[in-house]
Design an enzyme around this catalytic site. Structure first.
Site, PDB file in Angstrom:
ATOM      1  N   GLU A  65       0.859  -1.189   0.000  1.00  0.00           N
ATOM      2  CA  GLU A  65       0.000   0.000   0.000  1.00  0.00           C
ATOM      3  C   GLU A  65       0.888   1.230   0.000  1.00  0.00           C
ATOM      4  O   GLU A  65       1.737   1.394   0.889  1.00  0.00           O
ATOM      5  CB  GLU A  65      -0.954   0.035   1.187  1.00  0.00           C
ATOM      6  CG  GLU A  65      -1.891   1.234   1.111  1.00  0.00           C
ATOM      7  CD  GLU A  65      -3.093   1.170   2.044  1.00  0.00           C
ATOM      8  OE1 GLU A  65      -3.685   2.238   2.300  1.00  0.00           O
ATOM      9  OE2 GLU A  65      -3.442   0.056   2.494  1.00  0.00           O
ATOM     10  N   ASP A 139      -2.302  12.207  -2.832  1.00  0.00           N
ATOM     11  CA  ASP A 139      -2.314  13.667  -2.855  1.00  0.00           C
ATOM     12  C   ASP A 139      -2.699  14.127  -4.253  1.00  0.00           C
ATOM     13  O   ASP A 139      -2.041  13.790  -5.235  1.00  0.00           O
ATOM     14  CB  ASP A 139      -0.931  14.194  -2.488  1.00  0.00           C
ATOM     15  CG  ASP A 139      -0.951  15.677  -2.130  1.00  0.00           C
ATOM     16  OD1 ASP A 139      -1.705  16.429  -2.783  1.00  0.00           O
ATOM     17  OD2 ASP A 139      -0.212  16.079  -1.228  1.00  0.00           O
TER      18      ASP A 139
END
Length: 233
Positions: A65, A139
């Site tokens: 991840e 982001d």
């Protein structure tokens, strides 16, 4: 790779936020080192020798991840899939501390944590080592001049493709429509096939999905999540 030359890499984003709680400092001091996937940093591994994932995970398939935030999805997957080993990568130390607390409470033992830049981890992951990868609410860097900072660029996708096994699955979740556009343009260029056949394949979450705090915020603010699934060719 004894003659490896450290590349010049700019890092954009936060490394630390508000002051850590005393308990979080304890987690970092007591737990983080033992959860390392191996020598990742250039100081610890200047030759960029591949990590021994077999020693770390006992021969289990390995998932990854990238940017685990507060770690809720990572711990959820680890608890639901004890037959795999999962590496979480996150440079934001406050998020790392939050994850360590969740690991303690959940009692999962099949996790490793890299508290740094994913590109440094890609350097030392063996080729084809990763069977599944998650990029969840990365982001967004919404300004056009910052789009080159997004994860879905060649600087990140090329090494990610190298460390993923043929047939491995990449999941990307985002609530930013322009990020979806860039993902669908860039990820297939680096050796991945988009698996969607109908709108529900990207509008509905995965069967084993755990909503994150970022997703709940997106829904509160009226943004639609997208769930994109790719397969490494």
């Amino acid at each position: 790779m004894s003659d490896a030359v450290r590349p010049r890499r700019n890092f954009y984003g936060r490394l630390k936020g508000k002051a850590l709680k005393k308990s979080q400092k304890t987690y970092l001091d007591e737990d983080l080192e033992a959860l390392s996937p191996g020598p990742v940093s250039w100081e610890a591994n200047p030759a960029r020798a591949p990590l021994d994932l077999g020693a770390r995970f006992g021969g289990r398939p390995v998932w990854l991840e990238i940017g685990f935030g507060g770690g809720e999805h990572l711990v959820h997957q680890a608890a639901a899939n004890p037959q795999v080993g999962i590496i979480g990568c996150e440079p934001y130390i406050n998020g790392v501390a939050m994850l360590l607390g969740k690991i303690r409470r959940a009692g999962v033992t099949n996790l490793a944590v890299h508290p740094g830049d994913a590109r440094d981890l890609f350097d030392v992951l063996p080729e084809g080592a990763i069977e599944r990868a998650f990029l969840l609410y990365p982001d967004p860097w919404p300004k056009a001049r910052h789009h080159r900072r997004r994860f879905v660029t060649a600087e990140h996708l090329a090494p990610l493709a190298r460390v993923m096994a043929p047939g491995a699955i990449l999941r990307v979740a985002t609530d930013i429509e322009d990020y979806v556009r860039q993902t669908l343009e860039e990820v297939p260029r680096h050796g991945f096939d988009w698996l969607a056949e109908r709108p529900g394949d990207w509008r509905a979450p995965w069967d084993d999905w755990l909503p994150t705090r970022y997703e709940r915020k997106a829904l509160r603010e009226g943004r639609r999540p997208h769930y994109l699934t790719f397969r490494r060719a």
